[in-house]
Design a protein around this motif. Structure first.
Motif, short mmCIF file in Angstrom:
data_model
loop_
_atom_site.label_atom_id
_atom_site.label_comp_id
_atom_site.label_asym_id
_atom_site.label_seq_id
_atom_site.Cartn_x
_atom_site.Cartn_y
_atom_site.Cartn_z
N VAL A 81 57.09 45.73 29.61
CA VAL A 81 56.63 46.03 28.06
C VAL A 81 55.13 46.31 28.22
O VAL A 81 54.63 47.23 27.28
N ILE A 82 54.35 45.58 28.72
CA ILE A 82 52.89 46.11 28.94
C ILE A 82 52.52 47.42 29.21
O ILE A 82 52.01 48.24 28.39
N ASP A 83 53.34 47.81 30.29
CA ASP A 83 53.31 49.41 30.59
C ASP A 83 53.65 50.48 29.33
O ASP A 83 52.94 51.28 29.36
N THR A 84 54.66 49.92 28.85
CA THR A 84 55.40 50.73 27.78
C THR A 84 54.21 50.83 26.49
O THR A 84 53.93 51.84 26.18
N ASP A 85 53.76 49.50 25.94
CA ASP A 85 52.80 49.48 25.27
C ASP A 85 51.47 50.40 25.47
O ASP A 85 50.94 50.92 24.69
N THR A 133 46.42 43.94 31.11
CA THR A 133 47.07 42.80 30.35
C THR A 133 46.02 42.21 29.33
O THR A 133 46.48 42.26 28.23
N ALA A 134 44.90 42.31 29.82
CA ALA A 134 43.55 41.91 28.63
C ALA A 134 43.72 42.96 27.73
O ALA A 134 43.70 42.76 26.50
N LEU A 135 43.92 44.43 28.03
CA LEU A 135 43.97 45.34 27.05
C LEU A 135 45.28 45.32 26.08
O LEU A 135 45.01 45.49 24.90
N GLY A 170 46.94 43.62 19.72
CA GLY A 170 48.00 43.21 19.10
C GLY A 170 48.62 43.72 17.87
O GLY A 170 49.90 43.67 17.69
N GLU A 171 47.78 44.64 17.11
CA GLU A 171 48.07 45.16 15.99
C GLU A 171 48.47 46.45 16.33
O GLU A 171 47.81 47.39 17.04
N GLU A 172 49.65 47.14 15.87
CA GLU A 172 50.14 48.37 16.18
C GLU A 172 49.27 49.46 16.03
O GLU A 172 49.18 50.38 16.63
N ARG A 173 48.66 49.49 14.94
CA ARG A 173 47.72 50.62 14.37
C ARG A 173 46.62 50.76 15.43
O ARG A 173 46.11 51.96 15.58
N LEU A 174 46.14 49.74 16.13
CA LEU A 174 45.19 49.88 17.20
C LEU A 174 45.18 50.77 18.17
O LEU A 174 44.45 51.40 18.74
N TYR A 175 46.68 51.19 18.50
CA TYR A 175 46.89 51.97 19.93
C TYR A 175 46.48 53.26 19.65
O TYR A 175 46.26 54.08 20.24
N THR A 176 46.54 53.84 18.18
CA THR A 176 46.08 54.86 17.58
C THR A 176 44.92 55.27 16.98
O THR A 176 44.49 56.29 16.11
N ILE A 202 37.65 48.81 25.66
CA ILE A 202 36.76 49.06 26.74
C ILE A 202 36.29 47.51 26.86
O ILE A 202 36.35 46.69 27.89
N PHE A 203 35.44 47.44 25.86
CA PHE A 203 34.48 45.99 25.87
C PHE A 203 35.28 44.62 25.84
O PHE A 203 34.89 44.05 27.20
N ARG A 204 36.10 44.53 25.22
CA ARG A 204 36.71 43.01 25.41
C ARG A 204 37.66 42.92 26.67
O ARG A 204 37.58 41.97 27.37
N PRO A 205 38.49 44.02 26.77
CA PRO A 205 39.32 43.84 28.23
C PRO A 205 38.38 43.78 29.36
O PRO A 205 38.90 43.27 30.53
N ALA A 206 37.21 44.60 29.43
CA ALA A 206 36.31 44.38 30.38
C ALA A 206 36.05 43.18 30.90
O ALA A 206 35.62 42.96 32.05
N LYS A 207 35.85 42.40 30.03
CA LYS A 207 35.57 41.03 30.31
C LYS A 207 36.41 40.15 31.35
O LYS A 207 35.95 39.23 32.15
N LYS A 208 37.70 40.86 31.46
CA LYS A 208 38.62 40.01 32.44
C LYS A 208 38.69 40.87 33.89
O LYS A 208 39.53 40.39 34.67
N LEU A 209 37.90 41.82 33.77
CA LEU A 209 37.70 42.43 35.27
C LEU A 209 37.20 41.36 36.29
O LEU A 209 36.12 40.99 35.87
N LEU A 210 37.99 41.15 37.53
CA LEU A 210 37.44 40.31 38.32
C LEU A 210 37.22 41.24 39.62
O LEU A 210 38.24 41.28 40.43
#
Length: 1613
Positions: free
Chosen positions: A352-356, A464-466, A471-477, A489-497
Motif C-alpha cells: 500500500v505504501i508503495d502504491t500511495d 514510510t515516514a513520507l 495522510g491527506e489525499e490532496r497532498l500527493y499532488t 522532504i523536511f519531515r520525512p528526512a528526520k527519519k533517515l538513519l
C-alpha cells in the motif's frame, strides 16, 4: 472475583478521568418537509464548570448526534459529581432558546439508559420528553456510554467477569445469565453486534466449559480477551463475514458431543485438546488481524482500491484453517494445522505504501545521466573539492553547494560526474535536471516531487515516514512548493538513519523558469536546507544570473557558493579541455594536424560547450568533406566565442557570401540562405518541437514552398540541433545559446530569423494540410460503444493522426493570431471550408488525439481575426464533453442536439448523415449556461477570468483560491491555501502569470498563476478586512481597499507598500480598480460615494461622484479610461463620465437586489452586472437597455460559466415557478392544470400545450402548500404553509383544511366562514384531508403526523370509527376511491396502505416499493389504479385490486415528487416536483408501450409495463430507459420513433446516467449522449409534457450504433 456491583462501588470511591466524545439526543420535534433545518447545540456542565459545548447541528429529524473527533475535553468525575446537560435551539432572527436542561449524579446516569429533558410547546403544555445520552471515554480508553451507552461497557465487564468465574455446569444452565448480558450489546453497537455478539456467546460458554481442561483453558481465555475488544471497532462486510465464520465454527464445536467428553475427562483425549487449543490460538490470531485491520484504516482503504484480492486471499486462508481445525477436533487427531498468521499484513502494508507513494507525480527521464560525466582525469580539483564536501557528514558542514558559471563552462558534466561517484557508493539519494528544452515538463513544482520519490526508493524509513506525513489525499499532488518541501522532504528526512552522507543533485536550476517562477525554490535552498539532517548534501548548478547572485552573493555557514573556474583561475582547465577534445576526436584524429587538440583547446577560451560543438561538427559523418577540412573551417572561428563558432559552421553549410562573380552561384547561395531561414523559421516558431517529417509535411502543403529541401539542410545541423539524425524525432536546439544567436537582431547578423514573419506561413500551411487530409472517422473506430480512452492508447495516436496534422489541428489559430493585420483575408476561404466542409472531421481528429481543449483555444484566439469561427466555438463548448470522450459521438450525439440555427452543423445534418433526430422540443439556440463548477466547500465571494479567457480563478469563504480550466471546468492545481479567513476578492494580472487575493484575515497574497504556489510573503498593513484588490495593466502595482476605510498601493514585485494609505471614505472601501493606463484609481465605498485618485501625485482628484442612494459595491473603468461603471446597494448600475464627473443618462434599473459586481466588455459595448436577486444582466453600454433575459445564478457555492454570445438562456423565468412545485391538480374538464409553489405563487396552465394561462396569482405571503379546483371548475382554492392541504366537497359548497394545529376545519364557500367547531382528535400535525365523493361529501378522511388515518362525519364532527393504525411514520397523503368505499394513504414509512372506508380495516398488505417518503397518493377515476409519488423521485402505479406494481416506476424528475393527480378521464397523470417542474404522463398502459405487440411476455421494460423479476430496479441518480424485448429503447411515446437497430443489454437494463448524460447498456456501452440539462425534459416513455418545456421526443428510427455506427455518414468519404 469482583462482580459488576462491586466494580461500580470501587469506581464511585475515587475520581476517574474522562473525555467527552459525543452525545445523542432523541425525541426532538420533527420539521416539516419544506421547512428549513432546526439548529441545536448542547452544553455539558459538571460541578458548575463547563466541560463541553457542542457545535451547532442542523437537522429536520427527531434525533441529533454529535461526535468529538479531536481535542476531546477532559475532566475528573466522582460519584458525587452532578452532570448537567442543557439543550439549546438557535434561531436566525431571535436569541438562542434554552429548550431545557437536566442534571443527575454520576450513579444516576449510570443506572439510566438515558435522561429525559421536558419538551415545551407553545402554551406551556407538557409533551413527550426529549432523551439524551452522553458518550465518554475513560482514561483507560474504555468507552463508556453514560446514559444508554454506559450499559455496553458495564455489560462487557460483567460478562467477562461472570464467564471467568463460571464452573463446570451444563451449557444451558450455566451460561444463561452471561448470554442475557451479551444480548444487550446488539442494542448499543449496531451492525457489528450482529456479527460479534453470537461469537462472544459461544466463546463465553466454551471458556466456561474448558475451565477444567488445563491445556485448552488459557488459550480460550486469550481468544475471549481479543474478541471482546472487537466490538469497539468499525468494520466492513469482509471482516463481519470472518466473524460469522468463526461463530459457525464454534457453534459446531460447542454442540458436539466430543466437547462434553473432553470437558468431563480432561487429559484423556489429547488429540482433541490440542485441536481445541489450536482453534483458540487461531481465533486469537484472527482477532488480532481484525484489530490491526481496524486500527490501520488508511492503508486498508487503499487496499480496497488496489489490492483487494490480497485481503480476500488472507481471509480465505483463515476460513479454510478454521474448517480444518474443526474437522481435526471431530476426528480426534491433530492434522498439519499450522496457525495462519497475519504476517502478510506487513507485506500488504508495504504494498500500500508503495502504491500511495507512486501517486506523487514525477517526471520521467529527469535524473542523473551517466553519458554526461566528465572525461576521466579531467576537472579533478573541482570534483575533489565537491566530493570532499559531500562526503563530510559532520554537523557543521554546509548542507548546500551552489556551482555557478556562464553558459558552456561544463557545470552539468561536473554535477553528473559527482552524482555518478555517489551512485557507485550507493549514496546518491536523488537527482533532478532542469532543461530549457523540456521546460514545460520540468518545472519548480516537479523538483521536490521527484526528489521525494527517489529518496523513498533509496531508504525504506524515509518512504514510510513520507507515507505517514501524506495522510491527506490532496497532498500527493499539491503544487505548493513550500508545502512540498515540508511534507515531501523536511519531515520525512528526520527519519533517515544513515551512517554516511547522501547526495541530492539538482542541475540547471536557472532553467527551471523565470526569475519569478523560481523565486520560492531559491528561498528554500537559501533558508531551509540548513534544517535538514547533517547527513543530507544538496549540489545545485546554475548560471550566475541576477537572482542567484543576489540570493547567494558568497559562501555562508549553510551554503558553499563556487564560481566555475576560468583559465586564469584554474591552470589545469586548458589541459582538461585538451583531454576532452582528444577523446572526442579519437576516431578521426588520423589525417588531422598534429596540433589539432591543442589548437581547439586554445580556441575554446575555456568553454567546454565551444569544444563540444566543434568536435561534433568535425566528426559529423553526414558531411562528405574530410574531417581535416571541417577542422580548418572551425579554426577560422577560434577565439570568437560561441556566436563566432555558430556563424562559422553555418557559413560552411550555406556560404551566404560567396567570393564569386558567377551569378548562378550567388543565386544558389541566396536561395540556400532563404531555404535555411524558411525551415529554421518553422523550428523556432513552432509552439512545440516538430520532427523533420512533420516540418517537411507542413512545408509540402504550401505549393510555393514544396521545393524546400528539408531533408538536405536539417540533417547537416547535428552539431547544433538534436533529433536531426532521425526523421521522426522532435528537433530541439542543443543549447539555448544557438536560439539566442538565431534571434540576434543585429543588422550584421546574416542568419537572424524574425519569428513573426513565419506565423503567416505556419497558418497557411496548417489550413492547407487540414483541407487535404481531414476525413470521416479519423480514428478508424470500429464501434461507438467505447470511449476513445478504451481503444486508443497514446502510442496509437500517431498511427491514426500524423504528427503534422495534429499540430495543424491544435495551432493554426495561434499562428493566425500572431500574423500581420489583414492576413486573415488571405486565408478566409480556407477557414470557411474548414468550418463548413471539414468541421466535424476536425473535431473527430482532435477527439481521437485527445486535444479538444487545444482546439477550443485554437478557435478562441482566432476570434478577433475571423468571425466565422464563432458558431463553431459555441457548438464545441456546448458539447465538449461527448466530443472529448468519443470521436464517434461527434456524429451520433453532439450533432443531433445542436439547434436549428447552427449553420455549421446543419450542413452535415441535412445532407450527409443518418442519425437520430429531435422530433419535438429542439433547442432554438444553444443555452447561455455552459458549465457549472462546484468544488468549493462554502460560498464563492469572487471570480475572475484570465485576460486570454483560458482560466478562471475563484475565491471562497472556505479560505481557499482555486484555478479552473474555463472550458472544461477542471481544477488546474490544488486549492491555493494560506489565508486564515474568508477570501473576499481575486484577480489575475494582465499577463495571467500571477493571481492576487485578499481576505478577511486583513492580508493580501500573490500567487503563481501557472502552478498556484505562493509568491513571497503576505502583504500586511490594513487594519480591517481587505474587500477588493486589482492589478495595474502592467502588473507592477496592486491596489487594495479595506473595511479600515483606506486604499493602499503595493509594489507587486517586492510586496511593499508605496507611499501612505489613501484616505477619504467614511465607510468601508468595497471596490477598487486601476485605469487602463495605470495613472488613476477609482474606489467605491459603503458611504455611497465614488472617489477618483491620481497616482502621479498621489491625491484625490476632484469631488466625490455622488448619485447612488446606497453603498457602492463595485466599480470598474472602461477600456478607454473615459468612463466608470458602478453598482450599488440601491439596485442600480450607473455610468459616469470621468472628465465631467457626471452620471451619463439614467441609472440602469431592473435588478431587485443589491448590485454585487459590475464589469465592462473588452470592446466597451456591453456591461454585465450581478445582483443579490440571483440574476446576472447584460446591458447595452450605449443605450443602457437590457440585452436578453436575465441569467439566473445561484447561492449553491458553484461557479457558472455563461456564453456571452448565446442567443437564449436555459429557461424562460416568466413561464416557470422559481422554486419547487408543492401541489398540482387538473380542472374537472381536464383542460387546465393548477400549480402551487414554494415561490408563493399559484399558476394555471393549458393542459394540452403547457402554456401559461394569465398571470401568476401572488397573494400568498408563505409558500403555497395546496391548490385545488372546485368540482364545477369555477373556483381555485389555495392554501399556504399554515394550512397544509385543502379539499372541496363534491357539491362545491364546502372546503376542508388541515393544519399543523392538529385540527381540521370546514368552511362555507359562499360566506367564507367556518362551519361548526374544528374536528379534533389527531395528536400531531394534520397533513392531508379529502372529502368522500358520495353522499355530497358527508365524510372526510385525514392523515396526520401522529401516524394515524381518521374518518370523520362532517355533520356531527365525530370520528366514524377508531383511528386507522398501521403506518410506522407520518401519514402525508390520503384519498377516497371514486365510489367512496376505500381509502388510500401514503406515509413516511415508505408504504402505501388501502383501508375499508366503512369500518377502517386494512385491505390487504401494504404496497411496498418506494425507497423514501411517500408524499402523494390518488385513485384513478375508475378506481382500478392508484398512483403514488415519493421523495425517491419516482412515480409508481399500482393495481388497486391486486396491490401489484404496474410496470416500472416513472423516473424522469430530478427532485421530490410533491404532488400527483389523475386527469378526469384517467388518461393522464400530472405531477409537481421540487425540481420546479410540472409533468404530464400518459397513464394508459397501451400508450406507454405502444409497441407491446412486439414484446414477449414478461420482457417488456417500458415505463408502466411488465418488469422481468431478474432485472434490477432503477439505481440512484439514474433513469431507466424504456425498452422492448430488452433489445430496443425509445425516447418518444410514438411507435414510429423506436430504435430499429436492436441492442441486447443482457439482463442489465439500459439506463441514463444523470451526471454524465450517457445512455448506457450493459453498464459500459455508450449508446447515446444527452446534454444533462435536457434530461429532465426528455421523454423516456410515459412523459408527454414538461412545464416549463417543451418535452423532448427523439426519433431513433434511423439511429445506428455499435459496429454499425459508420453507416451514419452518407456523404463523401
Amino acid at each position: 472475583m469482583v462482580r459488576n456491583g462491586e466494580a461500580r462501588k470501587n469506581q464511585e470511591r475515587s475520581a476517574s478521568r474522562y473525555s467527552c466524545t459525543g452525545a445523542l439526543v432523541q425525541g426532538l420535534t420533527r420539521r416539516s418537509l419544506f421547512k428549513s433545518k432546526a439548529q441545536y447545540s448542547i452544553k455539558v456542565t459538571i460541578g458548575g464548570k463547563d466541560v463541553w459545548e457542542s457545535e451547532v447541528c442542523m437537522s429536520k429529524r427527531s434525533t441529533v448526534d454529535w461526535r468529538v473527533d479531536a481535542d476531546k475535553p477532559a475532566f475528573e468525575c466522582t460519584s458525587s459529581s452532578n452532570i448537567q446537560v442543557t439543550l439549546y435551539k438557535n434561531h436566525s432572527s431571535k436569541p438562542v432558546e434554552v429548550l431545557d436542561n437536566t442534571s443527575l449524579s454520576l450513579p444516576s446516569w449510570l443506572e439510566r439508559e438515558d435522561a429525559p429533558i421536558p419538551k415545551p410547546i407553545p402554551g406551556g403544555q407538557a409533551t413527550e420528553p426529549i432523551y439524551v445520552q452522553l458518550f465518554f471515554t475513560r482514561s483507560d480508553e474504555t468507552v463508556a456510554n453514560v446514559g444508554g451507552g454506559g450499559q455496553l461497557h458495564q455489560t462487557m465487564e460483567a460478562t467477562n467477569a461472570y464467564a471467568a468465574d463460571a464452573l463446570n455446569t451444563d451449557r444451558i444452565d450455566t451460561i444463561t445469565s452471561t448470554v442475557d448480558n451479551i444480548n444487550g450489546l446488539a442494542k448499543s453497537t449496531g451492525d457489528i453486534a450482529s456479527a460479534v455478539t453470537p461469537l462472544l456467546k459461544n466463546l463465553a460458554w466454551f471458556m466456561d466449559a474448558m475451565d477444567v481442561v488445563t491445556e485448552v483453558h488459557p488459550a480460550a481465555k486469550a481468544a475471549w480477551s481479543v474478541i471482546s475488544e472487537v466490538y469497539k471497532q468499525e468494520l466492513d462486510g469482509k471482516i463481519q463475514d470472518l466473524l460469522l465464520k468463526m461463530n459457525d465454527t464454534y457453534d459446531l464445536v460447542c454442540d458436539a458431543q466430543e466437547l462434553r467428553t473432553v470437558r468431563d475427562d480432561p487429559g484423556t483425549f489429547q488429540g482433541r485438546e490440542r485441536a481445541l487449543t489450536r482453534l483458540c490460538e487461531q481465533t486469537e490470531e484472527c482477532g488480532r488481524f481484525i484489530m490491526k485491520y481496524a486500527q490501520e484504516p488508511r492503508f486498508f482503504r487503499r487496499l480496497a482500491k488496489n489490492i483487494t484480492a490480497d485481503v480476500d486471499k488472507q481471509l480465505t486462508r483463515y476460513s479454510n484453517r478454521l474448517d480444518a481445525l474443526q474437522l481435526a477436533f471431530r476426528a480426534g487427531t491433530l492434522l498439519h494445522t499450522e496457525i495462519v498468521t497475519d504476517q502478510t499484513l506487513e507485506e500488504l502494508k508495504a504494498h500500500v505504501i508503495d502504491t500511495d507513494v507512486r501517486k506523487i507525480p514525477s517526471v520521467d527521464g529527469a535524473g542523473y545521466e551517466p553519458r554526461k560525466q566528465c572525461l576521466e582525469h579531467t576537472r579533478q580539483a573541482l570534483l575533489d573539492d565537491i566530493a570532499i564536501w559531500a562526503s563530510d557528514d559532520s554537523e557543521n558542514t554546509e548542507r548546500a553547494y551552489i556551482l555557478m558559471g556562464p553558459v558552456g563552462t561544463g557545470k552539468s558534466t561536473i554535477a553528473h560526474t559527482v552524482a555518478g561517484l555517489f551512485r557507485d557508493m550507493d549514496r546518491l539519494g536523488a537527482s533532478f535536471c532542469f532543461d530549457s528544452k523540456s521546460a514545460e515538463k520540468r518545472t519548480p513544482v516537479d523538483l521536490f516531487r521527484n526528489v521525494s520519490r527517489a529518496l523513498a526508493g533509496y531508504d525504506t524509513a524515509f518512504k514510510t515516514a513520507l507515507w505517514t506525513e501524506l495522510g491527506e489525499e490532496r497532498l500527493y499532488t499539491t503544487r505548493d512548493i513550500k508545502e512540498q518541501f515540508d511534507m515531501f522532504i523536511f519531515r520525512p528526512a528526520k527519519k533517515l538513519l544513515l551512517n554516511d552522507s547522501i547526495l541530492i543533485m539538482v542541475d540547471g536550476l536557472d532553467q527551471s523558469g523565470t526569475a519569478q517562477e523560481r523565486q520560492e525554490l531559491i528561498s528554500i535552498i537559501r533558508d531551509s536546507l540548513k534544517e535538514l539532517p547533517a547527513t543530507v548534501r544538496i549540489l545545485v548548478t546554475c548560471r550566475a544570473e541576477r537572482d542567484f547572485n543576489q540570493a547567494f552573493p558568497e559562501s555562508t555557514t549553510d551554503v558553499i557558493v563556487q564560481q566555475m573556474p576560468t583559465l586564469q583561475d584554474d591552470p589545469l582547465l586548458r589541459s582538461d579541455i585538451f583531454q576532452y577534445v582528444q577523446h572526442q576526436l579519437a576516431p578521426v584524429l588520423v589525417g588531422l594536424p598534429e596540433n589539432t587538440c591543442a589548437s581547439l583547446a586554445d580556441g575554446s577560451e575555456g568553454l567546454f560547450q565551444w569544444a563540444a560543438v566543434a568536435c561534433q561538427y568535425i566528426s559529423d559523418k553526414t558531411f562528405n568533406e574530410a574531417p581535416s577540412v571541417r577542422y580548418n573551417q572551425v579554426m577560422k572561428h577560434a577565439n570568437t566565442g560561441l556566436y563566432g563558432l555558430y556563424d562559422g559552421i553555418l557559413s560552411q553549410l550555406l556560404n551566404p557570401n560567396p567570393d564569386s562573380s558567377n551569378k548562378n552561384i550567388k543565386e544558389k547561395a541566396a536561395k540556400d540562405l532563404r531555404d535555411f531561414k524558411a525551415i529554421m523559421g518553422f523550428v523556432l516558431a513552432s509552439v512545440e518541437p516538430l520532427s523533420i517529417n512533420a516540418i517537411a509535411t507542413l512545408l509540402g502543403s504550401l505549393v510555393s514552398e514544396q521545393h524546400l529541401q528539408v531533408y538536405r539542410i536539417l540533417p547537416f545541423l547535428g552539431s547544433l540541433l538534436s533529433g536531426v539524425g532521425e526523421n521522426t524525432t522532435p528537433i530541439r536546439p542543443l543549447h539555448s545559446s544557438f536560439v539566442e544567436f538565431l534571434q540576434d537582431n543585429d543588422d550584421e547578423a546574416v542568419y537572424s530569423i524574425n519569428i513573426v514573419d513565419h506565423h503567416e506561413r505556419f497558418t497557411m500551411a496548417s489550413l492547407c494540410l487540414l483541407s487535404s487530409e481531414l476525413h470521416f472517422n479519423m480514428g478508424r473506430l470500429r464501434t461507438s460503444y467505447l470511449l476513445n480512452s478504451d481503444v486508443i492508447s497514446k502510442m496509437e495516436v500517431n498511427s491514426r493522426v500524423p504528427e503534422a496534422l495534429l499540430y495543424a489541428c491544435k495551432y493554426w489559430g495561434f499562428h493566425l493570431s500572431k500574423s500581420g493585420q489583414g492576413y486573415e483575408k488571405s486565408v478566409s476561404g480556407l477557414v470557411r471550408d474548414l468550418f463548413l466542409k471539414n468541421f466535424l472531421f476536425w473535431l473527430d481528429t482532435a477527439s481521437t488525439a485527445g486535444v479538444v481543449s487545444s482546439v477550443i483555444n485554437c478557435i478562441a484566439v482566432s476570434l478577433n481575426r475571423i468571425q466565422v469561427t464563432l458558431r463553431g466555438l459555441q457548438f464545441l463548448r456546448a458539447f465538449a464533453d461527448p466530443i472529448a470522450d468519443s470521436a464517434s459521438h461527434i456524429y451520433l450525439s453532439a450533432v443531433i442536439w445542436a439547434p436549428a440555427t447552427s449553420t455549421t452543423v446543419n450542413i452535415y445534418r441535412q445532407t450527409h448523415m443518418r442519425t437520430a433526430q429531435v422530433y419535438s422540443g429542439q433547442l432554438a439556440a444553444l443555452p447561455t449556461l455552459k458549465r457549472i463548477i462546484s468544488q468549493h466547500e462554502e460560498g464563492i465571494a469572487s471570480v475572475a477570468f484570465s485576460h486570454d479567457g483560458r482560466w478562471i480563478v475563484s475565491g471562497s469563504l472556505d479560505k481557499t483560491i482555486r484555478v479552473w480550466d474555463a472550458e472544461f471546468g477542471t481544477a488546474m492545481c490544488d486549492p491555493l491555501r494560506g489565508h486564515t479567513s474568508r477570501v473576499r476578492c481575486v484577480a489575475f494580472s494582465h499577463d495571467g502569470k500571477r493571481i492576487v487575493s485578499c481576505s478577511a484575515d486583513n492580508t493580501i497574497r500573490i500567487w503563481d498563476g501557472k502552478n498556484g504556489t505562493a509568491i513571497g510573503k503576505p502583504l500586511t498593513g490594513h487594519d480591517g478586512w481587505v474587500r477588493s484588490v486589482a492589478f495595474s495593466q502592467d502588473g507592477k502595482r496592486i491596489v487594495s481597499g479595506s473595511t479600515d476605510r483606506t486604499i493602499r498601493i503595493w509594489n507587486a514585485s517586492e510586496g511593499t507598500m508605496e507611499g501612505s494609505p489613501l484616505t477619504g471614505h467614511s465607510a468601508p472601501v468595497r471596490s477598487v480598480a486601476f485605469s487602463p493606463d495605470g495613472s488613476h484609481i477609482v474606489s467605491g465605498s459603503g458611504d455611497g460615494t465614488i472617489l477618483l485618485w491620481d497616482l502621479r501625485t498621489p491625491t484625490r482628484q476632484g469631488n466625490p461622484l455622488e448619485g447612488h442612494s446606497g453603498g457602492v459595491t463595485s466599480v470598474s473603468f472602461s477600456q478607454d479610461g473615459k468612463h466608470i461603471i458602478s453598482g450599488s446597494e440601491d439596485t442600480t448600475v450607473r455610468i459616469w463620465n470621468v472628465r465631467t464627473r457626471k452620471s451619463r443618462g439614467e441609472p440602469l434599473t431592473g435588478h431587485t437586489g443589491a448590485i454585487t459586481s459590475v464589469s465592462l466588455s473588452q470592446d466597451g459595448t456591453r456591461i454585465v452586472s450581478g445582483s443579490g436577486d440571483m440574476t446576472i444582466r447584460v446591458w447595452d453600454a450605449n443605450t443602457g437597455t437590457s440585452i436578453g433575459e436575465p441569467l439566473r445564478g445561484s447561492e449553491d457555492g458553484t461557479i457558472r460559466v455563461w456564453d456571452a454570445y448565446a442567443e437564449t438562456t436555459t429557461e424562460d423565468p416568466s413561464s416557470s415557478h422559481a422554486e419547487g412545485v408543492r401541489s398540482v391538480a387538473f380542472s374537472p374538464d381536464g383542460k387546465r392544470i393548477v400549480s402551487g409553489s414554494r415561490d408563493r405563487t399559484v399558476r394555471v396552465w393549458n393542459a394540452k400545450t403547457g402554456a401559461a394561462i394569465g398571470e401568476p396569482l401572488v397573494e400568498h405571503q408563505l409558500a403555497v402548500a395546496s391548490v385545488v379546483f372546485s368540482p364545477n371548475g369555477k373556483l381555485i382554492v389555495s392554501g399556504s404553509e399554515d394550512s397544509t392541504l385543502l379539499a372541496f366537497s363534491p357539491n362545491n359548497k364546502r372546503i376542508a383544511s388541515a393544519s399543523f394545529d392538529r385540527t381540521i376545519r370546514i368552511w362555507d364557500v359562499e360566506t367564507r366562514e367556518a362551519i361548526g367547531e374544528p374536528l379534533r382528535g389527531h395528536k400531531d400535525w394534520v397533513r392531508s384531508v379529502a372529502f368522500s365523493p358520495i353522499g355530497r361529501g358527508a365524510r372526510i378522511v385525514s392523515g396526520s403526523d401522529d401516524r394515524t388515518v381518521r374518518i370523520w362525519d362532517v355533520l356531527t364532527g365525530r370520528e366514524v370509527c377508531d383511528p386507522l393504525i398501521g403506518h410506522d411514520h407520518w401519514v402525508r397523503s390520503v384519498a377516497f376511491s371514486p365510489d367512496g368505499t376505500r381509502i388510500v394513504s401514503g406515509s413516511d414509512d415508505k408504504t402505501i396502505r388501502i383501508w375499508n372506508a366503512e369500518d377502517g380495516t386494512a385491505v390487504g398488505k401494504p404496497l411496498l416499493g418506494h425507497k423514501s417518503v411517500v408524499t402523494s397518493v390518488s385513485f384513478s377515476p375508475d378506481g382500478k389504479r392508484i398512483v403514488s409519488g415519493s421523495a425517491d423521485e419516482t412515480i409508481r402505479m399500482w393495481d388497486a385490486g391486486t396491490h401489484e406494481l404496474i410496470g416500472a416506476p416513472l423516473t424522469e424528475q430530478d427532485g421530490w415528487i410533491s404532488s400527483i393527480a389523475f386527469s378526469p378521464d384517467g388518461r393522464w397523470i400530472v405531477s409537481g416536483s421540487d425540481d420546479k417542474t410540472i409533468r404530464v404522463w400518459t397513464a394508459e398502459i397501451d400508450e406507454q408501450s405502444d409497441a407491446t405487440e412486439q414484446a414477449a411476455p414478461g420482457q417488456l421494460l417500458s415505463n408502466g409495463a411488465i418488469q422481468n423479476d431478474s432485472v434490477p430496479v432503477e439505481e440512484d441518480n439514474d433513469l431507466r430507459i424504456r425498452a422492448w424485448n430488452n433489445c430496443c429503447f425509445s425516447l418518444s411515446p410514438r411507435k414510429a420513433h423506436q430504435l430499429r437497430q436492436l441492442y441486447d443489454p443482457g439482463m442489465v437494463p439500459i439506463r441514463l446516467d444523470r451526471k454524465t448524460g450517457w445512455i448506457l447498456g450493459n453498464e459500459r456501452d455508450r449508446i447515446l449522449w444527452v446534454p444533462p440539462y435536457l434530461i429532465d425534459r426528455l421523454s423516456l416513455g410515459a412523459l408527454q409534457m414538461v412545464i416549463p418545456g417543451p418535452a423532448i421526443q427523439v426519433d431513433l428510427s434511423r439511429f445506428v450504433h455499435g459496429e454499425e455506427w459508420t453507416k451514419c455518414w452518407i456523404g463523401p468519404p
